[in-house]
Design a protein around this motif. Sequence first.
Motif, PDB file in Angstrom:
ATOM      1  N   GLU A 181      41.595  -1.991 -11.805  1.00 36.01           N
ATOM      2  CA  GLU A 181      42.793  -1.643 -11.040  1.00 36.01           C
ATOM      3  C   GLU A 181      42.416  -0.866  -9.776  1.00 36.01           C
ATOM      4  OE1 GLU A 181      47.195  -0.086 -12.172  1.00 36.01           O
ATOM      5  OE2 GLU A 181      45.538   1.203 -12.846  1.00 36.01           O
ATOM      6  N   ALA A 182      41.501   0.089  -9.902  1.00 37.01           N
ATOM      7  CA  ALA A 182      41.061   0.857  -8.741  1.00 37.01           C
ATOM      8  C   ALA A 182      40.384  -0.040  -7.708  1.00 37.01           C
ATOM      9  CB  ALA A 182      40.115   1.975  -9.176  1.00 37.01           C
ATOM     10  N   ALA A 183      39.631  -1.034  -8.180  1.00 42.23           N
ATOM     11  CA  ALA A 183      38.978  -1.966  -7.253  1.00 42.23           C
ATOM     12  C   ALA A 183      40.020  -2.784  -6.490  1.00 42.23           C
ATOM     13  CB  ALA A 183      38.031  -2.880  -8.019  1.00 42.23           C
ATOM     14  N   ARG A 184      41.093  -3.172  -7.163  1.00 39.50           N
ATOM     15  CA  ARG A 184      42.167  -3.904  -6.477  1.00 39.50           C
ATOM     16  C   ARG A 184      42.830  -3.025  -5.423  1.00 39.50           C
ATOM     17  NH1 ARG A 184      42.977  -5.841 -11.776  1.00 39.50           N
ATOM     18  NH2 ARG A 184      44.635  -4.334 -12.183  1.00 39.50           N
ATOM     19  N   TRP A 185      43.023  -1.752  -5.735  1.00 38.90           N
ATOM     20  CA  TRP A 185      43.589  -0.834  -4.737  1.00 38.90           C
ATOM     21  C   TRP A 185      42.666  -0.713  -3.535  1.00 38.90           C
ATOM     22  CZ3 TRP A 185      44.736   3.396  -8.927  1.00 38.90           C
ATOM     23  CH2 TRP A 185      45.891   3.043  -9.617  1.00 38.90           C
ATOM     24  N   ARG A 186      41.352  -0.733  -3.792  1.00 40.66           N
ATOM     25  CA  ARG A 186      40.392  -0.585  -2.687  1.00 40.66           C
ATOM     26  C   ARG A 186      40.515  -1.741  -1.706  1.00 40.66           C
ATOM     27  NH1 ARG A 186      35.576  -2.873  -2.067  1.00 40.66           N
ATOM     28  NH2 ARG A 186      35.373  -3.410  -4.276  1.00 40.66           N
ATOM     29  N   GLU A 236      42.334  -5.234   3.385  1.00 41.92           N
ATOM     30  CA  GLU A 236      41.415  -4.429   4.184  1.00 41.92           C
ATOM     31  C   GLU A 236      40.620  -5.297   5.151  1.00 41.92           C
ATOM     32  OE1 GLU A 236      38.959  -0.713   2.798  1.00 41.92           O
ATOM     33  OE2 GLU A 236      37.724  -2.494   2.511  1.00 41.92           O
ATOM     34  N   ARG A 237      40.178  -6.464   4.679  1.00 41.37           N
ATOM     35  CA  ARG A 237      39.405  -7.346   5.552  1.00 41.37           C
ATOM     36  C   ARG A 237      40.281  -7.974   6.625  1.00 41.37           C
ATOM     37  NH1 ARG A 237      34.387  -9.935   3.155  1.00 41.37           N
ATOM     38  NH2 ARG A 237      33.846  -7.788   3.655  1.00 41.37           N
ATOM     39  N   ARG A 238      41.491  -8.357   6.280  1.00 35.41           N
ATOM     40  CA  ARG A 238      42.391  -8.951   7.277  1.00 35.41           C
ATOM     41  C   ARG A 238      42.755  -7.945   8.359  1.00 35.41           C
ATOM     42  NH1 ARG A 238      47.516 -10.506   5.188  1.00 35.41           N
ATOM     43  NH2 ARG A 238      47.073  -9.505   3.190  1.00 35.41           N
ATOM     44  N   SER A 239      43.093  -6.725   7.954  1.00 36.72           N
ATOM     45  CA  SER A 239      43.432  -5.728   8.962  1.00 36.72           C
ATOM     46  C   SER A 239      42.219  -5.406   9.826  1.00 36.72           C
ATOM     47  CB  SER A 239      43.973  -4.455   8.307  1.00 36.72           C
ATOM     48  OG  SER A 239      42.972  -3.795   7.562  1.00 36.72           O
ATOM     49  N   GLY A 240      41.029  -5.377   9.212  1.00 39.33           N
ATOM     50  CA  GLY A 240      39.809  -5.136   9.977  1.00 39.33           C
ATOM     51  C   GLY A 240      39.585  -6.197  11.042  1.00 39.33           C
ATOM     52  N   PHE A 241      39.908  -7.443  10.718  1.00 32.25           N
ATOM     53  CA  PHE A 241      39.773  -8.527  11.697  1.00 32.25           C
ATOM     54  C   PHE A 241      40.636  -8.244  12.927  1.00 32.25           C
ATOM     55  CE2 PHE A 241      41.756 -12.339  13.470  1.00 32.25           C
ATOM     56  CZ  PHE A 241      40.659 -13.068  13.885  1.00 32.25           C
ATOM     57  N   TYR A 242      41.885  -7.856  12.706  1.00 32.19           N
ATOM     58  CA  TYR A 242      42.788  -7.636  13.847  1.00 32.19           C
ATOM     59  C   TYR A 242      42.432  -6.365  14.611  1.00 32.19           C
ATOM     60  CZ  TYR A 242      45.664 -11.539  12.409  1.00 32.19           C
ATOM     61  OH  TYR A 242      46.104 -12.808  12.118  1.00 32.19           O
ATOM     62  N   ILE A 243      41.890  -5.368  13.935  1.00 29.66           N
ATOM     63  CA  ILE A 243      41.433  -4.163  14.638  1.00 29.66           C
ATOM     64  C   ILE A 243      40.275  -4.513  15.567  1.00 29.66           C
ATOM     65  CG2 ILE A 243      40.261  -1.950  14.304  1.00 29.66           C
ATOM     66  CD1 ILE A 243      41.958  -1.665  11.708  1.00 29.66           C
ATOM     67  N   GLU A 244      39.359  -5.321  15.076  1.00 29.99           N
ATOM     68  CA  GLU A 244      38.218  -5.711  15.910  1.00 29.99           C
ATOM     69  C   GLU A 244      38.638  -6.677  17.007  1.00 29.99           C
ATOM     70  OE1 GLU A 244      35.596  -6.872  12.675  1.00 29.99           O
ATOM     71  OE2 GLU A 244      34.417  -5.074  13.047  1.00 29.99           O
ATOM     72  N   LEU A 245      39.574  -7.573  16.691  1.00 31.02           N
ATOM     73  CA  LEU A 245      40.089  -8.476  17.722  1.00 31.02           C
ATOM     74  C   LEU A 245      40.765  -7.685  18.831  1.00 31.02           C
ATOM     75  CD1 LEU A 245      40.798 -11.255  18.859  1.00 31.02           C
ATOM     76  CD2 LEU A 245      42.806 -11.266  17.335  1.00 31.02           C
ATOM     77  N   ALA A 246      41.490  -6.637  18.467  1.00 31.47           N
ATOM     78  CA  ALA A 246      42.145  -5.803  19.481  1.00 31.47           C
ATOM     79  C   ALA A 246      41.133  -5.193  20.435  1.00 31.47           C
ATOM     80  CB  ALA A 246      42.964  -4.697  18.798  1.00 31.47           C
ATOM     81  N   ARG A 247      40.006  -4.781  19.890  1.00 31.06           N
ATOM     82  CA  ARG A 247      38.966  -4.207  20.752  1.00 31.06           C
ATOM     83  C   ARG A 247      38.423  -5.258  21.716  1.00 31.06           C
ATOM     84  NH1 ARG A 247      35.048   0.732  19.785  1.00 31.06           N
ATOM     85  NH2 ARG A 247      37.093   1.596  20.216  1.00 31.06           N
ATOM     86  N   VAL A 248      38.205  -6.467  21.229  1.00 29.39           N
ATOM     87  CA  VAL A 248      37.750  -7.551  22.097  1.00 29.39           C
ATOM     88  C   VAL A 248      38.782  -7.814  23.191  1.00 29.39           C
ATOM     89  CG1 VAL A 248      37.226 -10.014  22.197  1.00 29.39           C
ATOM     90  CG2 VAL A 248      36.334  -8.639  20.323  1.00 29.39           C
ATOM     91  N   GLN A 249      40.049  -7.883  22.808  1.00 30.36           N
ATOM     92  CA  GLN A 249      41.104  -8.161  23.790  1.00 30.36           C
ATOM     93  C   GLN A 249      41.204  -7.046  24.821  1.00 30.36           C
ATOM     94  OE1 GLN A 249      44.050  -8.597  20.719  1.00 30.36           O
ATOM     95  NE2 GLN A 249      44.149 -10.824  20.953  1.00 30.36           N
ATOM     96  N   LEU A 250      41.047  -5.809  24.386  1.00 33.10           N
ATOM     97  CA  LEU A 250      41.101  -4.694  25.323  1.00 33.10           C
ATOM     98  C   LEU A 250      39.942  -4.765  26.308  1.00 33.10           C
ATOM     99  CD1 LEU A 250      42.626  -2.131  26.067  1.00 33.10           C
ATOM    100  CD2 LEU A 250      41.230  -0.895  24.404  1.00 33.10           C
ATOM    101  N   TRP A 251      38.746  -5.022  25.793  1.00 31.95           N
ATOM    102  CA  TRP A 251      37.572  -5.137  26.666  1.00 31.95           C
ATOM    103  C   TRP A 251      37.670  -6.336  27.603  1.00 31.95           C
ATOM    104  CZ3 TRP A 251      33.206  -4.262  22.497  1.00 31.95           C
ATOM    105  CH2 TRP A 251      33.178  -2.890  22.148  1.00 31.95           C
ATOM    106  N   SER A 252      38.466  -7.329  27.215  1.00 31.76           N
ATOM    107  CA  SER A 252      38.616  -8.543  28.032  1.00 31.76           C
ATOM    108  C   SER A 252      39.797  -8.454  28.983  1.00 31.76           C
ATOM    109  CB  SER A 252      38.786  -9.764  27.113  1.00 31.76           C
ATOM    110  OG  SER A 252      37.674  -9.902  26.243  1.00 31.76           O
ATOM    111  N   ALA A 275      47.622  -5.513  12.381  1.00 31.43           N
ATOM    112  CA  ALA A 275      46.752  -4.784  11.454  1.00 31.43           C
ATOM    113  C   ALA A 275      47.532  -3.737  10.683  1.00 31.43           C
ATOM    114  CB  ALA A 275      45.602  -4.125  12.224  1.00 31.43           C
ATOM    115  N   ARG A 276      48.416  -3.036  11.384  1.00 29.62           N
ATOM    116  CA  ARG A 276      49.227  -2.011  10.725  1.00 29.62           C
ATOM    117  C   ARG A 276      50.130  -2.621   9.661  1.00 29.62           C
ATOM    118  NH1 ARG A 276      53.423   2.284  13.598  1.00 29.62           N
ATOM    119  NH2 ARG A 276      54.643   2.718  11.744  1.00 29.62           N
ATOM    120  N   HIS A 277      50.716  -3.750   9.962  1.00 28.57           N
ATOM    121  CA  HIS A 277      51.603  -4.401   8.999  1.00 28.57           C
ATOM    122  C   HIS A 277      50.841  -4.826   7.748  1.00 28.57           C
ATOM    123  CE1 HIS A 277      55.004  -6.691   7.504  1.00 28.57           C
ATOM    124  NE2 HIS A 277      54.199  -7.726   7.346  1.00 28.57           N
ATOM    125  N   ILE A 278      49.606  -5.276   7.925  1.00 30.95           N
ATOM    126  CA  ILE A 278      48.809  -5.752   6.790  1.00 30.95           C
ATOM    127  C   ILE A 278      48.335  -4.600   5.917  1.00 30.95           C
ATOM    128  CG2 ILE A 278      46.631  -6.877   6.155  1.00 30.95           C
ATOM    129  CD1 ILE A 278      46.967  -8.565   8.730  1.00 30.95           C
TER     130      ILE A 278
END
Length: 393
Positions: A112-117, A322-338, A351-354
């Motif tokens: 259960e704790a692993a699922r929460w993680r 966690e992995r899906r939100s991480g994708f959008y956080i990193e994508l945001a950084r790419v978009q900002l730099w671009s 990311a916040r919604h996920i």
Amino acid sequence: MPTDAYPGVGRRIAYQRRLARMTQQQLADVAGASLGTVRKIERGERNPSEEMLEAFADAMGVDAAVLRYDAEPTRTSVHAALPDLSAAIATYDLPEDGPVRPLSALRAAVSEAARWRVAAQYTRITRRLPDLLAELARAYHAASGADRTELAQLLVRAYRSADAVAYKFGAHDLSARLIDLMRWAAAETADPVTAATVAYVRTETFFAARAHAAGLRALEQALDKAPTPDCTRQVAARGALHMRAAVIAGRAADTTAAQLHMAEARVLADRLPEGVYCGTAFGPDSVRAHEVSVAVSLGRDHLARALDIAHEWKPPTDLPAERRSGFYIELARVQLWSGQPDHAFESLKVARHIAPQHTREHPWVRQDVAVVRRLKRADAESLSNFAEWCAAS
């Protein structure tokens, strides 16, 4: 304390839900409540239990105290609970006397704790893990034979869940201690796949110290020791090591190593369906998400590749939050730099919604929201609210 002692709790829940851009149905779905219950609570016709209040807080990515009181605390309940996690591991080798549930119940609690993680439900972890870690230590030292080996495995998994909270919330010393205990417990299992999993998690200490070249060496040593990928667990463990090695190689500005490890991860991912193996998500979708991570790490000429990936592919909903939100956080950084601040802000909102808690505590989110605010002179209310929510300067 009963929740009827918190006047206006329904009003605050409704306000935070709207701030999070969630419908009542979405809040109900994420928090595990019925739509009717949410409506009655927001209208003040019913008071939520403490557990439900914390489930609502988790779902919206806020501290439960925000819902209990009108004034927001400077420290969240997760931060406040970190000393309890530290105390729970201080006596890992000399646990105090206390009750111990059957092995089957401990197994279920650790799962259960692993699922929460992987779902980024950090408040729930801090509420349950201190007592669970103490109980597992008691069980381990009282056991023998196969039971003792399995309990060592359970300790590794439980320490990893606790470490996720410590690392995400910036308690890097506590995270390092938990990883040391993971390494100790893994050695007790004599399982090379468990050792590989711990090596994957240990990379956090190198990220925190910005010792990227050393982290790459540690992962490559772990790959040398990892078993030949002849079964599902072995394929997934080796593939995860290659994914993480690719990212940290990018941080070390070693383009060749990053590309080689990413290529190895793709080959291994093609042998498995996407899933969570030994606590780590791995498969074709995880590898695709890590391609964006590598592009962010390498920067400059590699950013276009990340934008191409995001144009062609989005993380499926069955990928861990966690992995899906991480994708959008990193994508945001790419978009900002671009030069795409508006797109970056939209990605951060996704990311916040996920995974609200994961997004709120991510240092890149605070940094990038602060930059977006500086770039957008006519500061939109939604951007200001987001910046306030994640404490961006």
